[in-house]
Write an enzyme that holds these catalytic residues in place. Structure first.
Site, PDB file in Angstrom:
ATOM      1  N   ASP A 195      -2.634  -1.510  -3.509  1.00 16.55           N
ATOM      2  CA  ASP A 195      -3.175  -0.386  -4.278  1.00 16.55           C
ATOM      3  C   ASP A 195      -2.231  -0.059  -5.439  1.00 16.55           C
ATOM      4  OD1 ASP A 195      -1.073   0.920  -3.011  1.00 16.55           O
ATOM      5  OD2 ASP A 195      -2.352   2.324  -1.906  1.00 16.55           O
ATOM      6  N   ARG A 253       7.077   5.726   1.905  1.00 15.00           N
ATOM      7  CA  ARG A 253       6.035   6.742   2.126  1.00 15.00           C
ATOM      8  C   ARG A 253       5.061   6.263   3.215  1.00 15.00           C
ATOM      9  NH1 ARG A 253       2.976  10.612  -0.905  1.00 15.00           N
ATOM     10  NH2 ARG A 253       4.140  10.373  -2.810  1.00 15.00           N
ATOM     11  N   ILE A 275       0.864  -1.189   0.000  1.00 12.70           N
ATOM     12  CA  ILE A 275       0.000   0.000   0.000  1.00 12.70           C
ATOM     13  C   ILE A 275       0.904   1.243   0.000  1.00 12.70           C
ATOM     14  CG2 ILE A 275      -1.748   1.303   1.336  1.00 12.70           C
ATOM     15  CD1 ILE A 275      -2.892  -1.324   0.525  1.00 12.70           C
ATOM     16  N   HIS A 276       0.721   2.112  -0.990  1.00 13.92           N
ATOM     17  CA  HIS A 276       1.564   3.318  -0.990  1.00 13.92           C
ATOM     18  C   HIS A 276       0.918   4.534  -1.635  1.00 13.92           C
ATOM     19  CE1 HIS A 276       2.237   1.965  -5.084  1.00 13.92           C
ATOM     20  NE2 HIS A 276       2.685   3.177  -5.350  1.00 13.92           N
ATOM     21  N   ARG A 277      -0.313   4.399  -2.176  1.00 13.31           N
ATOM     22  CA  ARG A 277      -0.915   5.542  -2.872  1.00 13.31           C
ATOM     23  C   ARG A 277      -1.189   6.677  -1.896  1.00 13.31           C
ATOM     24  NH1 ARG A 277      -0.702   5.152  -7.670  1.00 13.31           N
ATOM     25  NH2 ARG A 277      -0.575   3.001  -8.287  1.00 13.31           N
TER      26      ARG A 277
END
Ligand code: UD1
Length: 356
Positions: free
Chosen positions: A276, A235, A200-202
């Site tokens: 994502d 992130r 998950i990084h969006r």
């Protein structure tokens, strides 16, 4: 011999340039002489160097070293440094891949310098302009002279946007070329643990505390049936720390970002992916592993209609419905998407040679 500059900057670019470079090097006519330019958008070993080693990508001729920053700062710095570098060469083409900030920045520079622009992975649209990549895709496609398209939907999208069809070529997916090339290195482990790999990084899922809490709540649900293995993007990690949410992830098997082969091996041995990311939706469809995508839209719709992808959004009820389908085996067990066959880069080089 035609001179071409190949641009890459961020993690998902590297799997896409590798097969293209291989096809250029294997070409018996030696049609292209290439320069490889790394913008430096990603710079940690596990976000960059490791992919060069594993995929046998040659050392870049130059690394522009732009690093992190706001999107505009990143794009502006790439543009200034790349222009300076490109001015020293008489190039026939600039080739960009994917949809990251480096892709768009290089596209603008090449077009302004009057160099023919090639975009590999053209025609993807999520129709969500809050996604930085969507803006990058639109600008890059509309500036490109040659657009190499991953799937049939992409061809229809480019036509609808008025891009001349003589510039668009349906060649399949270069990301799958890389996956096919490393398949012999993947090994089935014999443990009976049911694992779910999480990525998950969006920004829309991790940059805001409430959104991130929703994601962590979904993962708690997934963890009732699966062991969570989570290579955390820098992130996401930073935000979990800053929002004081470390306690929520303490029971998961957390990993540093990892190389391509190690990561694909994890995926290959898993029962489920929760993500994502864009590319992982494609890789899981190829590997026939169910994928739950925590986004409301996807620029890769064939992974849903013809692959193993469930588009649930970051919505717990939708995830639970998808989890039930996965558990009862109610998903496409035999996906086959046209031209996702390991030969896309070869098709690209053949077309470029014939155009000239
Ligand atoms: C970028 C791409 C995204 C892609 C993702 C894969 C854009 C708009 N986004 O997002 O499409 O899916 O890469 O990873 O281009 N950082 C490090 N080390 C690094 C690189 C980044 O610690 O080597 C950290 C920095 O704090 C940086 C943050 O990660 O500020 C985000 O990096 P950035 O390149 O801006 O975007 P990504 O989220 O990685």
């Amino acid at each position: 011999m035609k001179k071409i500059a190949i641009i890459a900057g961020a993690r998902p670019n590297f799997m896409k340039i590798a097969p293209i470079i291989r096809a250029i090097e294997k070409d018996k006519d030696k049609f292209f002489e290439y320069k490889l330019i790394h913008t430096g958008q990603h710079y940690d070993k596990n976000m960059s160097d490791i992919f060069f080693e594993e995929l046998n990508i040659p050392k870049p001729d130059i690394n522009l070293g732009v690093g992190s920053g706001s999107q505009s700062k990143q794009v502006a710095e790439i543009m200034i440094k790349l222009e300076e570098y490109l001015l020293d060469y008489k190039l026939d083409y600039v080739l960009v891949v994917g949809d990251v900030n480096s892709t768009m920045a290089a596209s603008i520079v090449a077009s302004k310098l009057g160099i023919k622009l090639i975009h590999v992975e053209a025609g993807l649209r999520s129709y969500d302009r809050a996604m930085p990549e969507e803006i990058n895709r639109i600008i890059t496609d509309h500036l490109s002279d040659y657009l190499f398209v991953t799937d049939k939907v992409g061809m229809a999208i480019l036509k609808k946007e008025g891009i001349d069809k003589s510039k668009c070529f349906f060649v399949g997916n270069v990301m799958i070329d890389s996956l096919v090339s490393i398949l012999p290195k993947l090994k089935k482990d014999n443990t009976n643990i049911k694992s779910a790999i999480v990525t998950i990084h969006r920004p829309s899922n991790v940059d805001n505390k409430e959104d991130l809490i929703k994601i962590l709540d979904i993962l708690k649900e997934v963890s009732k049936d699966y062991k969570i293995i989570w290579p955390i993007h820098p992130r996401t990690k930073k935000n979990i720390e800053n929002f004081g949410l470390l306690d929520e992830i303490k029971n998961y098997d957390l990993k540093e970002p990892m190389g391509y082969i190690e990561f694909m091996n994890l995926v290959y041995n898993s029962s489920l992916i929760v993500t994502d990311s864009g590319g992982i939706q494609e890789e899981t469809s190829y590997l026939k592993i169910p994928c739950i995508t925590l986004r409301y839209n996807t620029e890769r719709p064939e992974t849903v209609t013809e692959g193993t992808n469930f588009l649930t959004g970051p919505v717990k009820e939708e995830v639970i419905t998808a989890l039930n389908k996965v558990k009862s085996g109610n998903y496409n067990k035999n996906p086959k998407i046209k031209f996702w066959d390991g030969k896309s880069a070869k098709r690209i080089i053949k077309i470029l040679k014939n155009i000239n």
